[in-house]
Scaffold this active site. Structure first.
Site, PDB file in Angstrom:
ATOM      1  N   LYS A 184       6.736   5.133  80.015  1.00  0.00           N
ATOM      2  CA  LYS A 184       6.204   6.486  79.881  1.00  0.00           C
ATOM      3  C   LYS A 184       5.033   6.675  80.827  1.00  0.00           C
ATOM      4  CE  LYS A 184       7.425   7.535  75.078  1.00  0.00           C
ATOM      5  NZ  LYS A 184       6.901   7.999  73.773  1.00  0.00           N
TER       6      LYS A 184
ATOM      7  N   SER B 285       3.751  11.354  66.955  1.00  0.00           N
ATOM      8  CA  SER B 285       3.110  10.182  67.554  1.00  0.00           C
ATOM      9  C   SER B 285       1.668  10.073  67.071  1.00  0.00           C
ATOM     10  CB  SER B 285       3.113  10.292  69.081  1.00  0.00           C
ATOM     11  OG  SER B 285       4.431  10.293  69.584  1.00  0.00           O
TER      12      SER B 285
ATOM     13  N   ARG C 257      14.992  12.150  75.038  1.00  0.00           N
ATOM     14  CA  ARG C 257      13.708  12.428  75.681  1.00  0.00           C
ATOM     15  C   ARG C 257      13.942  12.692  77.169  1.00  0.00           C
ATOM     16  NH1 ARG C 257       9.287  10.045  78.279  1.00  0.00           N
ATOM     17  NH2 ARG C 257       7.254  10.779  77.542  1.00  0.00           N
TER      18      ARG C 257
END
Length: 224
Positions: A148, A119, A48
């Site tokens: 995040k 998600s 990521r």
């Protein structure tokens, strides 16, 4: 085939490490931490590289290739976050997307033969992902998280229970604020695995942190 794939993916998602170079302070530290996490027992890794100070272009591609190589050498699932073209270019095992990362119908078509994770923050989002052929769901954030920048409000383990009660039969991975102290609660609620960022990348000893985390997860799966 779907049932067989589910069973296999469930095992591979037990301890799902998510990270980019930004979570590890430098590209060199990222590679070192990933290898330590693999030695500690992670079963899947999501690249990521997203947010402030992330790599781009050739540098991003090169480190993704190296990350995939070390994952493949150790039998660890290698998933790319969000970037369909990068997934294809490095020949990753699959792609993980959020609710704002594109049209799921198109993404599923473009990831044929690959694992697709989506998600989900609500039952409706989970049902939509199922209808479009997702292979697993990243459920959360379960707890408050600072890892995040774009994280939604915490949903708690209750969402995992709600999905199961409504016959969502895809592998479920809890994500968001999961630590060594609460991972067992996530698994006991019905999740097949736990996804973590700082619980590994932010530790002084990522290998030991990974080993302890997988021990907690496996114990919770055995009902201990």
């Amino acid at each position: 085939m779907r049932t067989s794939l589910n069973a296999e993916v469930k095992q591979q998602l037990s301890l799902y490490f998510v990270a980019g170079t930004m979570n590890c302070n430098s590209p060199a530290a990222f590679e070192r931490i990933l290898l330590q996490a693999i030695r500690g027992g992670i079963t899947a890794f999501q690249f990521r590289e997203k947010g402030a100070n992330c790599l781009s272009g050739e540098k991003r591609f090169e480190i993704a290739i190296r990350a995939k190589k070390v994952c493949r050498e150790h039998g660890v699932l290698f998933i790319v976050n969000d970037d369909l073209e990068l997934m294809k270019t490095v020949d990753a095992d699959g792609l993980h997307v959020g609710q704002k990362d594109g049209d799921l119908k198109t993404i599923r078509h473009e990831t044929k033969g690959k694992i697709l994770g989506v998600s989900a923050h609500t039952l409706a989002e989970a049902e939509d992902a199922v209808s479009h052929g997702a292979d697993y769901l990243g459920v959360g954030p379960i707890y408050q998280t600072a890892s995040k920048e774009d994280a939604e409000e915490p949903v708690g383990v209750e969402l995992i229970k709600e999905l199961l009660m409504n016959n969502i039969n895809l592998p479920l991975v809890g994500i968001g604020g999961i630590t060594i102290d609460n991972a067992n609660e996530v698994i006991q609620a019905g999740a097949d695995g736990a996804a973590v960022i700082s619980a590994i990348s932010g530790m002084d000893n990522p290998e030991e942190a990974s080993r302890k985390m997988i021990d907690v997860i496996q114990s919770a799966k055995r009902g201990e």
